[in-house]
Scaffold this active site. Structure first.
Site, PDB file in Angstrom:
ATOM      1  N   ARG A  56       6.300  -4.484  -7.950  1.00 31.12           N
ATOM      2  CA  ARG A  56       5.773  -4.513  -9.317  1.00 31.12           C
ATOM      3  C   ARG A  56       6.834  -4.119 -10.336  1.00 31.12           C
ATOM      4  NH1 ARG A  56       1.862  -4.018  -5.571  1.00 31.12           N
ATOM      5  NH2 ARG A  56      -0.301  -4.500  -6.072  1.00 31.12           N
ATOM      6  N   LYS A  86      -3.282  -9.897   8.183  1.00 29.44           N
ATOM      7  CA  LYS A  86      -2.047  -9.275   7.686  1.00 29.44           C
ATOM      8  C   LYS A  86      -0.841 -10.044   8.263  1.00 29.44           C
ATOM      9  CE  LYS A  86      -4.006  -6.178   5.178  1.00 29.44           C
ATOM     10  NZ  LYS A  86      -3.890  -6.297   3.715  1.00 29.44           N
ATOM     11  N   ASP A 111      -2.828  -0.452   5.437  1.00 30.31           N
ATOM     12  CA  ASP A 111      -1.583  -0.785   6.134  1.00 30.31           C
ATOM     13  C   ASP A 111      -1.240   0.209   7.242  1.00 30.31           C
ATOM     14  OD1 ASP A 111      -1.232  -3.005   4.559  1.00 30.31           O
ATOM     15  OD2 ASP A 111       0.062  -1.986   3.109  1.00 30.31           O
TER      16      ASP A 111
HETATM   17  C1  S3P Z   1      -0.624  -4.658  -1.242  1.00 28.40           C
HETATM   18  C2  S3P Z   1      -1.980  -4.765  -0.990  1.00 28.40           C
HETATM   19  C3  S3P Z   1      -2.549  -4.778   0.365  1.00 28.40           C
HETATM   20  C4  S3P Z   1      -1.542  -4.309   1.411  1.00 28.40           C
HETATM   21  C5  S3P Z   1      -0.182  -4.910   1.204  1.00 28.40           C
HETATM   22  C6  S3P Z   1       0.367  -4.542  -0.153  1.00 28.40           C
HETATM   23  C7  S3P Z   1      -0.146  -4.652  -2.639  1.00 28.40           C
HETATM   24  O1  S3P Z   1      -2.924  -6.103   0.681  1.00 28.40           O
HETATM   25  O2  S3P Z   1      -2.012  -4.623   2.712  1.00 28.40           O
HETATM   26  O3  S3P Z   1       0.718  -4.453   2.197  1.00 28.40           O
HETATM   27  O4  S3P Z   1       1.021  -4.282  -2.877  1.00 28.40           O
HETATM   28  O5  S3P Z   1      -0.946  -4.991  -3.532  1.00 28.40           O
HETATM   29  P1  S3P Z   1      -4.389  -6.696   0.343  1.00 28.40           P
HETATM   30  O6  S3P Z   1      -4.512  -6.817  -1.117  1.00 28.40           O
HETATM   31  O7  S3P Z   1      -4.404  -8.034   1.035  1.00 28.40           O
HETATM   32  O8  S3P Z   1      -5.351  -5.726   0.951  1.00 28.40           O
END
Ligand code: S3P
Length: 439
Positions: free
Chosen positions: A32, A348, A321
């Protein structure tokens, strides 16, 4: 492509984790920082940036769209923002590697541009579901093509006028929430997203940190399109998702006493600590403080006898995660651990329910995969060869399992550890894990 290289971990059994470590920067916040820093006006200096392959994919994509970005240089990146309307058409497809976060969040940004773009990924990313982002983006007026089964590549047509929507998320996903909010920056009117359960809120925090007004009301967050972002310095804390391997390793290895410094403690991310504590772990949160709009703390973890639990479903999105590592804790706990309500784990970087179950069974553990979770009965881990299926978090989780195994654990297909934790083996070795990297 890293997943095509054959890197293997060989981890000899036993040992304990001790001393002081600092794990790399938070992956979600690092992505981000590049995206919002690029869309801001003025310069953003990022420190603690994770220079893993996933975040570098994001960084390279913005460079390819004309953003001047210096670094990363020892975690320091200087992003010369071009403003919300300053991106330029890239010359070719933007390659997102293994990174679902890059692809899903960037889809939101690219849907609002005046130019066409294409997002591609490696074999794993090319199997992952994208309709969860293309559906709401189409509702906003975007034009996007996927493969017939809704997977990458994404072909995004520019020059569409987006309008705000009021979107109830069908699943608890920070990536989908963020994608819609980022498209909302380019939309006419107001964009609102309502989540079924709290998910990580780094996008919202950083938007506000860069001066963009958001309204939050319970599970709903809204913004008006057409505002501006102002560049700012961004301090990225260490990734609690990377700390998780060490929290589990030190909990299961008798005699461990480890201090993990400057860990991000955003309450939408700390489910791993709650779950480990419910299992009996000894984790102390020291010196809680704030850095760059995010809570951080040092974590001291000492080994403790763990017991199996039924994991509360409310904690699932807050530890999404960390389940591969938590399954190793469950394998070392007395009694049974039951996870339900976690079907998202199947989509995932790998099918984390099946791949973890296969690895645990190979190590002699009674593990039964279920459609939405897993049942694991704690027992003696035996030496074995397990396949990570190119999933970074599965590779690192089984590395920690060796601390309690009665023989070496060999882990195949570990190159993607570089997506999130490039110095894992070195740091783990320093803390006391007997790990060798082959290939
Ligand atoms: C993330 C959101 C999660 C996470 C990923 C990173 C993010 O995914 O599993 O490793 O940075 O917004 P999901 O939005 O699919 O749950």
């Amino acid at each position: 492509m890293s997943s095509e290289q054959s890197i293997e971990f060989e981890v000899r059994p036993g040992g304990q984790l001790s001393g002081e470590i600092r794990v790399p920067g938070d992956k979600s916040i690092s992505h981000r920082s590049i995206m919002l820093g690029s869309l801001a006006e003025g310069t953003s200096t990022v420190t603690g940036f994770l220079d893993g392959e996933d975040c570098l994919a994001t960084l390279n994509a913005f460079r390819a769209m004309g953003v001047k970005i210096e670094g990363p240089d020892d975690g320091r990146v200087v992003v010369h923002g071009v403003g919300l309307h300053g991106l330029r058409a890239p010359e070719g497809p933007l390659y997102m590697g293994n990174s679902g976060t890059s692809m899903r969040l960037m889809a939101g940004i690219l849907a609002g541009q005046s130019f066409d773009s294409e997002l591609t990924g490696d074999a794993s990313l090319s199997r992952r579901p994208m309709r969860r982002v293309t559906d709401p983006l189409r509702l906003m007026g975007a034009e996007i093509e996927t493969s017939p089964d809704g997977t990458p590549p994404l072909r995004i047509h520019g020059g569409r006028r987006l309008h705000g929507i009021d979107y109830p998320l069908p699943m608890a996903s920070a990536q989908v929430k963020s994608c819609v909010l980022l498209a909302g920056l380019y939309a006419e009117g107001r964009t609102c997203v309502t989540e079924p359960a709290p998910t990580r809120d780094h996008t919202e925090r950083m938007l506000q940190g860069l001066g963009y007004a958001l309204e939050k009301d319970g599970a709903t967050v809204c913004l008006e399109g057409g505002g501006r972002l102002q560049g700012r310095d961004i301090d990225v804390p260490s990734d609690i998702s990377s700390a998780a391997f060490f929290l589990v390793g030190a909990s299961i290895a008798e005699g461990s006493d480890l201090l993990i410094r400057h860990v991000g403690m955003n309450p939408t991310r700390t489910g791993v600590i709650d779950i480990l504590r419910l299992m009996g772990a000894d984790i102390e949160v020291l010196d809680p403080r704030e850095a760059g709009g995010e809570p951080v703390a040092d974590l001291r973890v000492r080994s403790a006898p763990l017991k199996g639990i039924a994991i509360p479903e409310t904690l699932v999105p807050l530890a999404i995660d960390e389940f591969p590592a938590l399954f190793i804790a469950a394998a070392c706990a007395e009694g049974e651990t039951l996870l339900t309500g976690a079907e998202e784990l199947r989509v995932k970087e790998s099918d984390r329910i099946q791949v973890m179950a296969d690895g645990l069974v190979a190590c002699g553990i009674d593990a039964e995969p279920r459609p939405d979770g897993i049942r694991i009965r704690g027992g003696q881990l035996h030496g074995a060869t397990v396949d990570s299926h190119g999933d970074h978090r599965i590779a690192m989780s089984f590395a920690m399992a060796a601390l309690r195994a009665d023989g070496p654990i060999r882990i195949r297909d570990c190159a993607n550890v570089n997506t999130s934790f490039p110095c894992f083996a070195e740091l783990a070795r320093r803390a006391g894990l007997d790990i060798e990297v082959h290939g």
